[in-house]
Scaffold this active site. Structure first.
Site, PDB file in Angstrom:
ATOM      1  N   PHE A 178       0.851  -1.192   0.000  1.00 31.42           N
ATOM      2  CA  PHE A 178       0.000   0.000   0.000  1.00 31.42           C
ATOM      3  C   PHE A 178       0.879   1.231   0.000  1.00 31.42           C
ATOM      4  O   PHE A 178       1.800   1.346   0.817  1.00 31.42           O
ATOM      5  CB  PHE A 178      -0.942   0.038   1.212  1.00 31.42           C
ATOM      6  CG  PHE A 178      -1.841   1.243   1.180  1.00 31.42           C
ATOM      7  CD1 PHE A 178      -2.968   1.266   0.361  1.00 31.42           C
ATOM      8  CD2 PHE A 178      -1.554   2.381   1.923  1.00 31.42           C
ATOM      9  CE1 PHE A 178      -3.780   2.393   0.289  1.00 31.42           C
ATOM     10  CE2 PHE A 178      -2.357   3.512   1.861  1.00 31.42           C
ATOM     11  CZ  PHE A 178      -3.475   3.514   1.049  1.00 31.42           C
ATOM     12  N   ASP A 180       9.264   2.571   1.616  1.00 31.12           N
ATOM     13  CA  ASP A 180       8.095   3.310   2.093  1.00 31.12           C
ATOM     14  C   ASP A 180       7.953   3.020   3.591  1.00 31.12           C
ATOM     15  O   ASP A 180       7.451   1.972   3.987  1.00 31.12           O
ATOM     16  CB  ASP A 180       6.843   2.886   1.322  1.00 31.12           C
ATOM     17  CG  ASP A 180       5.614   3.689   1.759  1.00 31.12           C
ATOM     18  OD1 ASP A 180       5.715   4.426   2.760  1.00 31.12           O
ATOM     19  OD2 ASP A 180       4.564   3.561   1.092  1.00 31.12           O
ATOM     20  N   LYS A 183       3.147   9.128   8.661  1.00 27.18           N
ATOM     21  CA  LYS A 183       2.172   8.894   9.737  1.00 27.18           C
ATOM     22  C   LYS A 183       2.598   9.372  11.134  1.00 27.18           C
ATOM     23  O   LYS A 183       1.988  10.258  11.694  1.00 27.18           O
ATOM     24  CB  LYS A 183       1.774   7.419   9.776  1.00 27.18           C
ATOM     25  CG  LYS A 183       0.845   7.055   8.614  1.00 27.18           C
ATOM     26  CD  LYS A 183       0.260   5.670   8.758  1.00 27.18           C
ATOM     27  CE  LYS A 183      -0.880   5.432   7.786  1.00 27.18           C
ATOM     28  NZ  LYS A 183      -0.491   4.817   6.507  1.00 27.18           N
TER      29      LYS A 183
END
Ligand SMILES: *Cc1c(COP(=O)(O)O)cnc(C)c1O
Length: 399
Positions: free
Chosen positions: A128, A215, A244
């Protein structure tokens, strides 16, 4: 439900009005244990005083000027992040998708510099990377892509944790510029690769002249017990995306790079209006300070181990349990039955978590979780899983 919000979320029927540490209060003053941290964002818990103070002070001083001018807080944050990640330069943005988007643009520039007319990036199954057109095209989940065709070109899909598959692509495809992957897959179901995998990918990238782009939007900033998950595997990427956990809820992301990749962007080649403004940078600097001062990396490791052990012991050989796995405070509990409705059951027990890939309960608890809170988390989750499995089982489950 508002008629004036686009229907992008099937929201749970709960409204939180305040938070403190790992706890959230709803409108009726019920208290919930937040084991998801706003999807891996509020690593320091809710309303952390040091972040609140930094934000309040910065809001009274200067919120935004734009990147047309020098921003000392951004320079300080870049220096800090680069030191922690052993990288050289940062580009700041506002989200994970933007951080990955910047990485993908670096891959294209790198490819063109190597004389490749249409450079490709190898991406993984079950990955993702975000919801912009390029990042959803990179994402290894058809549900994320469906309806948005034509997808962005230039991605080659490979199975995760399979170095042979990458070697085969290297032999057969001359147009590759980079490999993009998560060091631990988050949305894909907390998939931790085998021990030597990342180092082998690093070695292959070096041999091929490919950029290794990690990532770390979900794994970064202490979540796995190191500043960045790649440090568990002694691997240094060329490009690394974070977001995040960086601002504890204040939107900020960064694309870090080193070596040739660090100087591919030049004035005019990439930009952002909001990215790295003084307010967001002040929050991120406060987050890094707290993690350092309170030794939260070690804490994440200890907590992660005790939660996993606690779950394994309390669930024992329960027939519904397939595996408890994870790295630091990125924890997956895989059941051998579909988990539709389990999130609602947990909510009824005032516990917040998510389910990924259909059967994996995901926990991303805050790094500041206390021992007593961790014990409660294990105890409630044990009850939730047992009740859920019982309700699903056609015959009574013996345990
Ligand atoms: C959440 C996530 C993203 C996307 O971040 P947004 O802030 O939602 O754009 C990208 N990559 C990974 C690994 C993520 O977990």
């Amino acid at each position: 439900m508002s008629d004036h919000l686009m229907a992008t979320y099937a929201r749970l029927p709960v409204t939180f009005v305040k938070g403190e540490g790992p706890w959230l209060w709803d409108e009726a003053e019920h208290i919930y244990l937040d084991a998801l941290s706003g999807i891996g964002v509020c690593g320091l818990g809710h309303a952390h005083p040091a972040v609140a103070e930094a934000l309040a002070q910065q809001a009274r001083t200067l919120v935004h000027t734009s990147n047309l001018y020098r921003i000392p807080l951004q320079e300080r944050l870049a220096e800090r992040l680069c030191r922690l990640a052993q990288m050289e330069r940062a580009f700041f943005c506002n989200s994970g998708a933007e951080a990955v988007e910047a990485a993908l643009k670096l891959a294209r520039l790198h490819g063109h510099r190597k004389g490749i007319a249409e450079p490709a990036v190898i991406v993984m199954e079950n990955s993702f990377h975000g919801r912009t057109l390029a990042t959803l095209s990179a994402t290894g989940n058809r549900k994320v892509q469906a309806g948005f065709e034509p997808l962005v070109k230039g991605f080659i899909r490979a199975p995760y944790d399979d170095i042979e598959a990458l070697e085969a692509i290297a032999r057969n495809t001359p147009d590759v510029a980079a490999v993009l992957l998560e060091p631990v897959q988050g949305e894909g179901g907390i998939n931790v690769p085998s021990a030597g995998y990342l180092a082998a990918v690093r070695e292959l990238c070096d041999r091929q002249g490919w950029l290794l782009m990690l990532d770390e939007v979900q794994t970064g900033v202490g979540r796995t017990g190191k500043w960045f998950a790649c440090q568990h595997f002694d691997v240094r990427p060329d490009v690394l995306s974070v977001a995040k956990g960086l601002g504890n809820g204040v939107p900020i992301g960064a694309c870090l790079a080193r070596g040739e990749a660090a100087s591919l962007f030049t004035p005019g080649s990439h930009a952002t209006t909001f990215g790295g403004n003084p307010l967001a940078c002040s929050a991120a600097l406060a987050v890094l300070d707290v993690i350092e001062k309170e030794d939260l990396l070690a804490r994440a490791t200890t907590l992660g181990k005790s939660i996993c052990t606690g779950l394994r012991e309390s669930l024992g050989a329960h027939p519904a349990l397939r595996e408890v796995r994870g790295l630091g405070l990125m924890i997956g509990i895989e059941l051998n039955l579909p988990c539709d409705g389990l999130v609602q059951n947990a909510l009824a027990h005032r516990l917040l978590l998510s389910v990924q890939a259909g059967r994996v309960i995901r926990l991303l608890p805050p790094l500041i979780l206390g021992d007593e809170d961790a014990y409660q988390l294990v105890s409630i989750l044990n009850t939730v899983i047992r009740e859920f499995a019982q309700a699903c089982a056609p015959e009574p489950v013996n345990d």
